[in-house]
Design a protein around this motif. Structure first.
Motif, PDB file in Angstrom:
ATOM      1  N   ALA A 264       0.852  -1.190   0.000  1.00  0.00           N
ATOM      2  CA  ALA A 264       0.000   0.000   0.000  1.00  0.00           C
ATOM      3  C   ALA A 264       0.886   1.237   0.000  1.00  0.00           C
ATOM      4  N   PRO A 265       0.299   2.434  -0.177  1.00  0.00           N
ATOM      5  CA  PRO A 265       1.091   3.649   0.000  1.00  0.00           C
ATOM      6  C   PRO A 265       1.685   3.665   1.415  1.00  0.00           C
ATOM      7  N   LEU A 266       2.812   4.328   1.552  1.00  0.00           N
ATOM      8  CA  LEU A 266       3.581   4.258   2.797  1.00  0.00           C
ATOM      9  C   LEU A 266       2.763   4.590   4.058  1.00  0.00           C
ATOM     10  N   ASP A 267       1.916   5.633   3.971  1.00  0.00           N
ATOM     11  CA  ASP A 267       1.159   6.008   5.179  1.00  0.00           C
ATOM     12  C   ASP A 267       0.202   4.896   5.593  1.00  0.00           C
ATOM     13  N   VAL A 268      -0.392   4.222   4.616  1.00  0.00           N
ATOM     14  CA  VAL A 268      -1.324   3.134   4.913  1.00  0.00           C
ATOM     15  C   VAL A 268      -0.558   1.934   5.466  1.00  0.00           C
ATOM     16  N   THR A 269       0.569   1.613   4.838  1.00  0.00           N
ATOM     17  CA  THR A 269       1.379   0.487   5.331  1.00  0.00           C
ATOM     18  C   THR A 269       1.851   0.745   6.759  1.00  0.00           C
ATOM     19  N   LYS A 270       2.267   1.982   7.022  1.00  0.00           N
ATOM     20  CA  LYS A 270       2.744   2.306   8.378  1.00  0.00           C
ATOM     21  C   LYS A 270       1.618   2.151   9.392  1.00  0.00           C
ATOM     22  N   ALA A 271       0.430   2.649   9.034  1.00  0.00           N
ATOM     23  CA  ALA A 271      -0.716   2.558   9.958  1.00  0.00           C
ATOM     24  C   ALA A 271      -1.084   1.096  10.200  1.00  0.00           C
ATOM     25  N   ALA A 272      -1.099   0.305   9.145  1.00  0.00           N
ATOM     26  CA  ALA A 272      -1.443  -1.115   9.288  1.00  0.00           C
ATOM     27  C   ALA A 272      -0.385  -1.839  10.122  1.00  0.00           C
ATOM     28  N   THR A 273       0.874  -1.427   9.958  1.00  0.00           N
ATOM     29  CA  THR A 273       1.957  -2.051  10.738  1.00  0.00           C
ATOM     30  C   THR A 273       1.796  -1.731  12.222  1.00  0.00           C
ATOM     31  N   ASN A 274       1.403  -0.504  12.518  1.00  0.00           N
ATOM     32  CA  ASN A 274       1.155  -0.150  13.924  1.00  0.00           C
ATOM     33  C   ASN A 274       0.104  -1.073  14.521  1.00  0.00           C
ATOM     34  N   MET A 275      -0.959  -1.276  13.751  1.00  0.00           N
ATOM     35  CA  MET A 275      -2.033  -2.148  14.224  1.00  0.00           C
ATOM     36  C   MET A 275      -1.494  -3.563  14.448  1.00  0.00           C
ATOM     37  N   GLN A 276      -0.768  -4.064  13.467  1.00  0.00           N
ATOM     38  CA  GLN A 276      -0.240  -5.440  13.570  1.00  0.00           C
ATOM     39  C   GLN A 276       0.748  -5.569  14.735  1.00  0.00           C
ATOM     40  N   SER A 277       1.464  -4.473  15.023  1.00  0.00           N
ATOM     41  CA  SER A 277       2.466  -4.545  16.097  1.00  0.00           C
ATOM     42  C   SER A 277       1.796  -4.785  17.451  1.00  0.00           C
ATOM     43  N   HIS A 278       0.515  -4.402  17.562  1.00  0.00           N
ATOM     44  CA  HIS A 278      -0.210  -4.654  18.807  1.00  0.00           C
ATOM     45  C   HIS A 278      -0.992  -5.957  18.769  1.00  0.00           C
ATOM     46  N   ALA A 279      -1.323  -6.396  17.544  1.00  0.00           N
ATOM     47  CA  ALA A 279      -2.179  -7.589  17.436  1.00  0.00           C
ATOM     48  C   ALA A 279      -1.381  -8.885  17.421  1.00  0.00           C
ATOM     49  N   THR A 280      -0.428  -8.973  16.497  1.00  0.00           N
ATOM     50  CA  THR A 280       0.261 -10.262  16.316  1.00  0.00           C
ATOM     51  C   THR A 280       1.778 -10.130  16.205  1.00  0.00           C
ATOM     52  N   SER A 281       2.317  -8.903  16.117  1.00  0.00           N
ATOM     53  CA  SER A 281       3.761  -8.680  15.887  1.00  0.00           C
ATOM     54  C   SER A 281       4.205  -9.374  14.596  1.00  0.00           C
TER      55      SER A 281
END
Ligand SMILES: Cc1ncc(COP(=O)(O)O)c(C=O)c1O
Length: 411
Positions: A264-281
């Motif tokens: 995805a565009p960088l801002d979307v990828t970064k936001a999704a990564t933040n979410m994943q970092s709390h959910a499943t790492s």
């Protein structure tokens, strides 16, 4: 704490309304039921599961074994994925989709399913609408609703090859529409949009300012010389309002390894990564190293699997079309046949008159010991999805049983 006080504090519901509204995955449920019947000694043939029957190629397994022996892979790693895998996915995306992305735009997920979930969760606000061409893979509407979004189904029947037109999309768009979902080759229908259709749909989405989420997980499984077309390259006018979903499950027979990704565009990828970092790492490192061997390696294994799938596709489609009341357009991709069984509904089969494809599928499992997934899992009733990613011998026995059982239907 007094009993009275506890009673006062008992919440009205045990399961939240949001989660209680999620249906069980119908495809996994059919597969589980078929496996349970099999374990109980019934000779069930399973056309339910969407997974190749081949083992993962040896060189991929070896890469995992080598990774498992390295202590650095016994530790946490970056939530977005191993840098070498993210780079290899960026290169592979150029090789297969002709689309240039930077490794920083790639988020490695726990299977394609997590990529589906995270992309909707990252893009949608409550009430945002997503146009979902139907028949659709059963997970999309649930992932959209979980994110607070509203799936807007646009049905395309067999007479249009299960492919939606721009006119239909135009009729479904509203001021609340944010995303168009585009999946080709399709699960459950096996439909593959032509380069022209793909471009037309991409241009339309661009003209409306919509995002496109495109699921390319079946990109390498097309037949009869029909090409896979990435909407990313067919319609560059989409600009950066584009999310590509993919994974190793189907191409490399790796459903159990659980590696997928979103781009995805960088801002979307970064936001999704933040979410994943709390959910499943991070995804399991051993699986990521196996996926690295897969995406950086050759496509010979999938080419070999394709020869078998193609043979089975032809056998299944011709057997289905030989049954009175069944119409099955030839699928050009994935490993599913989507049969129109409306001609059988209401007729007497095995002592009852099934009114819906769900009833028909239950009857087939019970009486003919063949597992199929009813159309209700993917959109309207009246259809059955049959996966042909199973061994040739089982396939022959299964379709013979279907022919005998459904062939007995009386008016
Ligand atoms: C269209 C489609 N997308 C994504 C997936 C997700 O695959 P996985 O989570 O196994 O990587 C599937 C699996 O059935 C699928 O059919």
């Amino acid at each position: 704490m007094s009993a009275e006080l506890t009673a006062d504090h008992v919440p009205a519901r045990r399961v939240s309304a949001r989660i209680a509204a999620i249906a069980e995955s119908a495809t996994l449920a059919v597969d589980a039921k078929a496996k349970a019947l099999k374990a109980a000694g019934r000779p069930v043939i399973g056309f339910g599961a969407g997974e190749p029957d081949f083992p993962t190629p040896d060189y991929i397994v070896e890469a995992a074994v080598a990774a498992a022996r390295q202590p650095k892979f016994h530790r946490y790693s970056p939530a977005a994925g191993l840098p070498e895998l993210r780079s290899a996915i960026a290169e592979k995306t150029m090789r297969d989709s002709g689309y240039a992305v930077d490794a920083s735009q790639v988020l490695v997920t726990n299977g394609g399913k997590q990529a589906v979930y995270e992309s909707f969760a990252t893009l949608l606000d409550p009430g945002d609408e997503v146009i979902v061409p139907s028949p659709f893979w059963t997970t999309y509407p649930e992932a959209i609703r979980l994110a607070g979004g509203v799936p807007v189904e646009v049905f395309a029947g067999p007479e249009q090859g299960y492919m939606v037109t721009v006119e239909q999309l135009e009729a479904a768009v509203t001021p609340r529409t944010k995303v168009l979902l585009f999946v080709s080759p399709s699960n459950p229908t096996g439909a593959v949009y032509s380069p022209e259709q793909t471009r037309e749909i991409g241009l339309w989405a661009a003209s409306k300012g919509l995002w496109v989420i495109t699921d390319e997980i079946y990109e390498h499984l097309t037949y009869d010389g029909v090409p896979f077309t990435s909407i990313a390259t067919a319609a560059p006018e989409l600009g950066d309002r584009l999310v590509i979903l993919n994974g190793v499950a189907k191409t490399y027979a790796m459903t159990g390894w659980r590696v997928g990704w979103m781009i995805a565009p960088l801002d979307v990828t970064k936001a999704a990564t933040n979410m994943q970092s709390h959910a499943t790492s991070n995804v399991a490192n051993v699986s990521q190293m196996a996926a690295l061997a897969a995406v950086a390696g050759p496509l010979t294994a999938v080419d070999e699997m394709k020869v078998a799938f193609d043979r089975r596709r032809k056998a299944m489609v011709s057997a289905l079309n030989a049954i009175d009341g069944v119409e099955c357009p030839t699928p050009h991709g994935a490993f599913y046949a989507y049969a129109d069984v409306r001609g059988l509904l209401g007729r007497e089969i095995g002592g009852i008159r099934p009114a819906t494809s769900a009833e028909l599928a239950a009857l087939i499992l019970d009486k003919a010991e063949v597992a199929v997934v009813p159309g209700e899992a993917f959109g309207p009733s009246g259809y059955l999805r049959l996966s042909y990613a199973l061994g040739d011998d089982d396939l022959a026995v299964g379709v013979a049983r279907l022919q005998e059982f459904l062939g007995s239907a009386k008016a």
